[in-house]
Design a protein around this motif. Structure first.
Motif, PDB file in Angstrom:
ATOM      1  N   ARG A   1     171.109  22.729 115.977  1.00 50.70           N
ATOM      2  CA  ARG A   1     169.797  23.379 116.024  1.00 50.70           C
ATOM      3  C   ARG A   1     169.416  24.010 114.688  1.00 50.70           C
ATOM      4  NH1 ARG A   1     167.567  21.734 121.002  1.00 50.70           N
ATOM      5  NH2 ARG A   1     169.380  21.311 122.307  1.00 50.70           N
TER       6      ARG A   1
ATOM      7  N   THR B   1     160.636  25.875 117.743  1.00 44.69           N
ATOM      8  CA  THR B   1     161.891  26.066 118.474  1.00 44.69           C
ATOM      9  C   THR B   1     161.995  25.165 119.696  1.00 44.69           C
ATOM     10  OG1 THR B   1     160.859  27.905 119.653  1.00 44.69           O
ATOM     11  CG2 THR B   1     162.150  28.436 117.675  1.00 44.69           C
TER      12      THR B   1
ATOM     13  N   ASP C   1     161.409  21.514 121.713  1.00 48.82           N
ATOM     14  CA  ASP C   1     161.449  20.117 121.296  1.00 48.82           C
ATOM     15  C   ASP C   1     160.050  19.538 121.155  1.00 48.82           C
ATOM     16  OD1 ASP C   1     163.036  17.569 120.855  1.00 48.82           O
ATOM     17  OD2 ASP C   1     161.781  16.965 122.544  1.00 48.82           O
ATOM     18  N   TYR C   2     159.146  19.879 122.096  1.00 47.36           N
ATOM     19  CA  TYR C   2     157.796  19.317 122.020  1.00 47.36           C
ATOM     20  C   TYR C   2     157.086  19.777 120.751  1.00 47.36           C
ATOM     21  CZ  TYR C   2     155.610  23.761 123.350  1.00 47.36           C
ATOM     22  OH  TYR C   2     155.174  25.059 123.367  1.00 47.36           O
TER      23      TYR C   2
ATOM     24  N   TYR D   1     158.585  20.540 117.894  1.00 46.25           N
ATOM     25  CA  TYR D   1     159.205  19.806 116.785  1.00 46.25           C
ATOM     26  C   TYR D   1     158.635  18.391 116.691  1.00 46.25           C
ATOM     27  CZ  TYR D   1     162.818  17.026 114.438  1.00 46.25           C
ATOM     28  OH  TYR D   1     163.476  16.144 113.622  1.00 46.25           O
ATOM     29  N   GLN D   2     158.486  17.738 117.839  1.00 46.12           N
ATOM     30  CA  GLN D   2     157.981  16.364 117.839  1.00 46.12           C
ATOM     31  C   GLN D   2     156.537  16.288 117.349  1.00 46.12           C
ATOM     32  OE1 GLN D   2     159.900  13.868 118.244  1.00 46.12           O
ATOM     33  NE2 GLN D   2     161.690  14.944 119.055  1.00 46.12           N
TER      34      GLN D   2
ATOM     35  N   THR E   1     167.580  17.398 110.574  1.00 44.27           N
ATOM     36  CA  THR E   1     167.707  18.242 111.763  1.00 44.27           C
ATOM     37  C   THR E   1     168.844  17.733 112.642  1.00 44.27           C
ATOM     38  OG1 THR E   1     165.329  18.685 111.745  1.00 44.27           O
ATOM     39  CG2 THR E   1     166.503  19.116 113.810  1.00 44.27           C
TER      40      THR E   1
ATOM     41  N   VAL F   1     170.576  18.076 116.552  1.00 44.15           N
ATOM     42  CA  VAL F   1     170.440  18.528 117.940  1.00 44.15           C
ATOM     43  C   VAL F   1     171.594  17.935 118.736  1.00 44.15           C
ATOM     44  CG1 VAL F   1     169.014  18.552 120.012  1.00 44.15           C
ATOM     45  CG2 VAL F   1     167.928  18.648 117.755  1.00 44.15           C
TER      46      VAL F   1
END
Length: 737
Positions: free
Chosen positions: A570, A636, A638-639, A641-642, A686, A688
């Motif tokens: 992360r 922070t 995921d959506y 970030y995408q 990044t 994850v």
């Protein structure tokens, strides 16, 4: 649709010739419609070919044209004609144009400079024998009337093929002939048969490589250690099969080894000398049948890799093996692939494997040439174990040659026709993807071709001058070299390049090797022309073929910048791409930026996700580093970030490239805007983790990053000098501190 039919009816009057007065019409259909259903509208219509799922060619009589026009008129006026479902499935009518008739080689290479020149003309395969005879008889009359010389022909129920000698005017007339299906250049790229007769006495002695040269290990059927081209470079040869020695009783291992040691053996032969820069090691894991029935190959490979890694420090392993009983059908990764993924991480080694060969067993195409390359994308041509492994490089095959030995000897005979043309996917290569949609194969290299002998129906000719040249185990009886086709012989080209990187960069780890290779890959022009669909191209060609020019050393027109680090879960790492100001200046031209990343995660075969963590990259444009860091650190979820926008114009994009453990993408700039000139570019890495991977992953997982800048069309480019100066300027303040 009625107007479309009328337009097509007018256009087909441009066609010339033909054995009768029917019109040739191209129909575009819904893929779900059986072409035979067209005859419900007009029984006089004759379907002669289905060129793909939606394109059908048919001969129309005047009555058939009138029947279609009448029903389309009724439909347009709101009526309910019979067989409306057929009419609704029609997408359009057109003429089979000159461009449609032009074959791939003619389209790519253009008209030959010398005149007259040879062409291969294939006629439509009309089904009835009487019409077939009328077709070729009328065509030969037409040739004589046009003073076109017939060199030879093949006349069969499913194929009528002519080789003719023409000038440009005659050739253009052939492209308008109604009965011509395709017009193309004959095959011309061929392996010289004299190469197979090479006498070692005519070559200078082969010197040994330096004592500290990197090693390349071939895990295969053994090695002919006394071969004069290989012997000086052999470091060790061992067998890991109980009861069998290290010698090569099959020949496969020796052939693979020659390519792994020298790369392009034909190029070395043309240079007149063989100078190995690598040490060659052999681990026998296959028997005289080129199989492994004495135990689990996983155990034999494991033992061999540990031996050569620990005793000799070898880091590049070629395993040209594919298990026909274990095609990857989706879902979990199993078998040898898991062993390789685990060993790659544990020992820090690079495995290079082929996709495996497709020979059509159980799913043989009815027509290899005309169904190519579509049959390679079917489920039956999926990857063979261990090609689905994520932490290895999987290699597909390209055709180098398209003219068999017979084609070279009998130039007027069109009988042996190549399935693939030069630099197209080999007709036996297999297609990805791997688990989760990961791009496989990642790379392609030359591995051979097949040619169909059209006089013997649907059979291919093997060992007829279309294979890769390499060492032959039977050197003692005068066969120094041999040629073979298969994906097995594509993989060692990549293993050779990986080991060559270690000559210049001995500290490069397995992640950096993978990143450099895919970062310097591009799709061959022939593959882009053949495979218009990008997803199909990815499944067969991956990231492409490695360009060797600046792979190991940068120059003023192409520079590679590398980085390696380890990243916690992360977290993000930020890198600015050192783009010189001159990169965007000057005339309109092609400039390229490529980015590649590789890591080697732990895997678990009982999980659908398979890899325990995901490390990926994004390329973004921003005014400064602080802006980029704030943007990513704020995302922070995921959506969120995408939704961070990546630099526009990516060849693939994050979704397509992000499923593998080696990823690459590219951006092309021809006429940069003022905004682009002012932007600074950053690579953001990044990590994850999967929730189940906590006990498998490291606190900080290592990765390698490679960024390539190219300005090949600018003879005045000084990329290396400018980037080196920028990087030194950044380092000096840190040194002083």
């Amino acid at each position: 649709m009625k107007e479309n039919l009328q337009a097509a009816r007018a256009q087909v009057t441009q066609d010339i010739g033909g054995f009768d007065d029917r019109r040739l019409i191209k129909l575009e259909l819904d893929a779900r419609l059986d072409p035979a259903a067209l005859q419900r509208i007009a029984p006089e219509l004759e379907v002669i070919s289905q060129e793909d799922k939606t394109i059908v060619l048919a001969f129309f009589t005047e009555a058939a044209l009138a029947a279609f026009e009448a029903k389309l008129t009724t439909l347009a006026e709101g009526g309910s004609p019979t067989y409306r479902n057929v009419l609704y499935a029609l997408k359009g009518f057109d003429r089979w144009t000159e461009d449609d008739r032009m074959g791939w080689a003619l389209r790519q290479e253009g008209w030959p400079a010398d005149s007259p020149f040879a062409l291969d003309v294939e006629l439509w395969p009309v089904p009835r024998a009487t019409e077939r005879d009328q077709s070729w008889q009328a065509f030969e009359v037409w040739l004589r009337e046009r003073h076109i010389e017939k060199l030879d022909s093949v006349k069969q129920a499913g194929l009528v093929l002519y080789r003719v000698k023409v000038d440009r005017t005659q050739a253009e007339a052939l492209l308008r002939h109604r009965d011509a299906r395709t017009v193309d250049l004959p095959p011309r790229h061929g392996l010289e048969i004299t190469f197979l007769q090479t006498d070692v006495q005519n070559l200078p002695p082969v010197p040994p490589p330096s004592a500290n040269a990197p090693g390349v290990v071939v895990l295969d059927s053994g090695l002919a250690t006394g071969h004069p081209l290989l012997a000086p470079a052999v470091g060790d040869a061992q067998s890991f099969l109980p009861g069998l020695g290290p010698e090569d009783q099959h020949g496969h291992g020796t052939h693979v080894a020659g390519i792994a040691l020298y790369g392009d053996v034909e190029r070395e032969l043309r240079s007149g000398r063989f100078v190995p820069v690598l040490r060659l090691f052999s681990g026998r894991v296959l028997d005289v049948q080129n199989a492994n029935d004495t135990g689990f190959i996983e155990n034999h490979v494991d033992a061999a890799v540990r031996e050569f890694r620990l005793q000799y420090g070898c880091r590049v392993f070629n395993l040209s093996y594919g298990d026909l009983r274990k095609p990857y059908s989706g879902g979990h990764v199993r078998g040898l692939a898991v062993t390789l993924d685990t060993l790659a991480r544990e020992l820090g080694v690079l495995f290079v494997v082929p996709t495996g060969n497709f020979a059509g067993a159980g799913a043989e195409p009815r027509d290899w040439r005309h169904e190519y390359p579509d049959y390679l994308l079917r489920r039956e041509a999926a990857l063979l174990d261990p090609a689905s492994a994520l932490n290895v490089l999987t290699v597909g095959s390209l055709a180098r040659w398209d003219a068999t030995f017979n084609s070279q000897l009998y130039r007027d005979d069109p009988a042996e026709q190549p399935i693939a043309r030069r630099d197209q996917p080999s007709p036996f290569t297999r297609s990805g993807p791997s688990v989760g949609g990961a791009i496989k194969p990642e790379l392609v290299a030359h591995g051979g071709n097949w040619a169909v002998n059209v006089r013997t129906a649907n059979h291919w000719t093997v060992r007829q001058g279309l294979g890769e040249l390499s060492a032959c185990k039977d050197f003692a009886v005068g066969r120094l070299l041999a040629e073979e086709s298969g994906t097995s012989f594509a993989a060692p080209h990549i293993a050779h390049l990986a080991a060559r990187i270690l000559v210049e960069h001995p500290q490069a780890d397995h992640n950096l090797l993978r990143a450099l290779l895919v970062g310097h890959a591009r799709w061959p022009d022939a593959c882009e022309a053949l495979l218009a669909d990008r997803d199909h191209r990815l499944r067969l060609c991956g990231y492409g073929q490695v360009e060797e020019a600046a792979l190991t050393r940068s120059d003023e027109q192409e520079v590679t910048v590398i980085a390696g680090d380890a990243i916690p879960d992360r977290r993000h790492h930020f890198y600015e791409i050192p783009v010189p100001g001159d990169f965007y200046e000057g005339r309109r031209r092609t400039r390229e930026i490529s980015v590649a990343l590789a890591h080697t995660p732990a895997v678990r075969t009982t999980r659908v996700a398979y890899r325990s963590c995901r490390i990926e990259f994004r390329v973004v444009a921003a005014p400064n580093l602080l802006h980029v860091a704030q943007m990513f650190n704020a995302a922070t979820a995921d959506y969120a970030y995408q939704r961070i926008p990546e630099l526009l114009g990516a060849r693939l994009g994050p979704r397509a490239r992000g499923q593998g453990t080696v990823q690459a993408d590219g951006w092309t700039v021809r006429q940069p805007s003022a905004q682009r000139r002012e932007q600074r570019l950053f690579v953001v890495v990044t990590r994850v983790d999967q929730p189940w991977g906590a006990d498998l992953t490291l606190t900080e997982e290592p990765y390698a990053l490679a960024v390539v800048l190219r300005d090949r069309e600018n003879a005045e480019a000084k990329l290396y000098t400018q980037i080196q100066a920028r990087l030194r300027a950044r380092i000096q303040p840190r040194v002083r501190a």
